[in-house]
Design a protein around this motif. Structure first.
Motif, short mmCIF file in Angstrom:
data_model
loop_
_atom_site.label_atom_id
_atom_site.label_comp_id
_atom_site.label_asym_id
_atom_site.label_seq_id
_atom_site.Cartn_x
_atom_site.Cartn_y
_atom_site.Cartn_z
N PRO A 32 0.82 -1.21 0.00
CA PRO A 32 0.00 0.00 0.00
C PRO A 32 0.86 1.26 0.00
O PRO A 32 1.75 1.40 0.83
CB PRO A 32 -0.80 -0.10 1.30
CG PRO A 32 -0.57 -1.45 1.86
CD PRO A 32 0.62 -2.04 1.17
N ASN A 33 0.59 2.12 -0.96
CA ASN A 33 1.29 3.39 -1.03
C ASN A 33 0.35 4.37 -1.74
O ASN A 33 0.26 4.37 -2.97
CB ASN A 33 2.61 3.25 -1.79
CG ASN A 33 3.45 4.50 -1.71
OD1 ASN A 33 2.93 5.62 -1.78
ND2 ASN A 33 4.75 4.33 -1.58
N PRO A 34 -0.35 5.20 -0.99
CA PRO A 34 -1.32 6.12 -1.59
C PRO A 34 -0.73 7.04 -2.65
O PRO A 34 -1.40 7.35 -3.63
CB PRO A 34 -1.84 6.92 -0.39
CG PRO A 34 -1.57 6.05 0.80
CD PRO A 34 -0.33 5.28 0.46
N THR A 35 0.52 7.45 -2.49
CA THR A 35 1.14 8.32 -3.48
C THR A 35 1.29 7.60 -4.81
O THR A 35 0.98 8.15 -5.87
CB THR A 35 2.51 8.82 -2.98
OG1 THR A 35 2.32 9.53 -1.75
CG2 THR A 35 3.17 9.74 -4.00
N ILE A 36 1.74 6.37 -4.78
CA ILE A 36 1.92 5.60 -6.02
C ILE A 36 0.56 5.26 -6.62
O ILE A 36 0.37 5.33 -7.83
CB ILE A 36 2.76 4.33 -5.77
CG1 ILE A 36 4.15 4.70 -5.27
CG2 ILE A 36 2.82 3.46 -7.02
CD1 ILE A 36 4.93 5.64 -6.18
N GLU A 37 -0.39 4.92 -5.79
CA GLU A 37 -1.73 4.61 -6.30
C GLU A 37 -2.32 5.82 -7.02
O GLU A 37 -2.94 5.69 -8.07
CB GLU A 37 -2.61 4.13 -5.15
CG GLU A 37 -2.18 2.76 -4.63
CD GLU A 37 -2.67 2.43 -3.23
OE1 GLU A 37 -3.59 3.11 -2.73
OE2 GLU A 37 -2.13 1.49 -2.64
#
Length: 181
Positions: A32-37
């Motif tokens: 999980p990585n909101p920035t990459i998503e």
């Protein structure tokens, strides 16, 4: 016009791949990585180097993710910069033999979204040609000790970067910069 963004996950000591291009180290830091998503929706095309395209895959053995951009999290036009395009076409992949034509084609395909660069050598070439606009690095809490550096340019010039943002994610911290011109 599409901007060129180099994104990579890097060890704290500056390596994006281990010795011989080994990417197996990365498996433990994908997650999980909101920035990459959020970034995935901003990418209109990928420009990848030949070694990265044909190289080790951190998703090796995972039939759902292996060989797919961002482990299958992104789909779209991909351009591979290579001196030796294959004789047999690869579906969904355009092979380009020089940097200028690869960048023009990828920018055209990306429209007003980003061209995401995958591969240290392509990123270095884009930086040297004053084409690179941004760098996004996920810093993983590991020391690899050797391998492929994020940027390797012995005797190269200093390049100033402007920090755009930083964020924490569960498995790696994210830093995003604009190349100062």
């Amino acid at each position: 016009m599409a901007r060129l963004l180099y994104s990579a996950t890097m060890s704290l000591d500056g390596f994006i791949a281990g010795p011989g291009g080994d990417m197996s180290w990365l498996t433990g830091y994908l997650g999980p990585n909101p920035t990459i998503e959020a970034l995935l929706a901003e990418i209109g095309a990928i420009l990848v180097g030949n070694r990265s395209f044909r190289g080790d895959d951190p998703h090796r053995g995972d039939t759902e993710k292996e060989g797919k951009a961002f482990g299958g999290g992104w789909e779209g036009p991909q351009f591979v910069l290579t001196h030796h395009p294959p004789a047999t076409p690869v579906p969904g992949i355009t092979f380009c033999t020089d940097l200028d034509s690869a960048v023009v084609a990828a920018r055209s395909a990306a429209g007003d979204r980003y061209v995401n660069i995958i591969g240290a050598d392509v990123a270095r070439q884009c930086l040297a040609a004053n084409l690179l606009d941004e760098v996004l690095v996920c810093v993983a809490p590991v020391l690899l000790g050797d391998g492929v550096r994020l940027f390797a340019e012995p005797g190269g010039a200093q390049v100033e970067l402007e920090r755009l943002r930083s964020a924490e994610a569960p498995l790696a911290n994210v830093l995003r910069f604009r190349v100062a011109r």
